[in-house]
Design a protein around this motif. Sequence first.
Motif: not given
Length: 181
Positions: A135-153, A87-90
């Motif tokens: 240099e960059a595509s005019p289309t913003v790249p898709g986000w790499q989402g996902g399922r996360y295991d999160i630990t909180l303290v 996302y640096d180019d956008y």
Amino acid sequence: MVYLRRLVWYIASRLVLVCVLCGMLVCGFYMCLNTANIYVILNDGLEKRAEVILTRQEAEKLNFYFHADFLSTDPALEGAFDGSSVYDDYTITDFDYELKIEKLWAWPWDSYATCTVVERIPSITGSVISSRKSEASPTVPGWQGGRYDITLVKDDGEWKIIGMQQTTVLMEAVTAAGAEE
């Protein structure tokens, strides 16, 4: 004497029952309190993290939601500030953020909690930075989402995210207009 013993036993049994019920109510109250606090930290914190990765602005606000140990080792945040992010180019102007909490558990007497979440950003609105149009595509790249295991303290009475392990990758599809579906 028999009546006195029955009376004492009746009072003692009812007192024990009331104490057990009060203990369960207090335990339930603190579980709900912790769960509500963690829910807010997860929603606001992970959305702020995505915003910082996309826009590289207001990174200091992440300290409200994340433990310093996590912030110093998060590869997505490092990439946003060392120039290796897609996302640096956008210039990102808007995005839709979705977080689904699948599992959340926090005992009232523990200072840590674990949860499983699914993070998605179905649409990102932005444009290519003028200096990089060729240099960059005019289309913003898709986000790499996902399922996360999160630990909180719990640190000084405040919940903070200290660990985030991605278990499943969800890649968003991108439309020809530059926004994600």
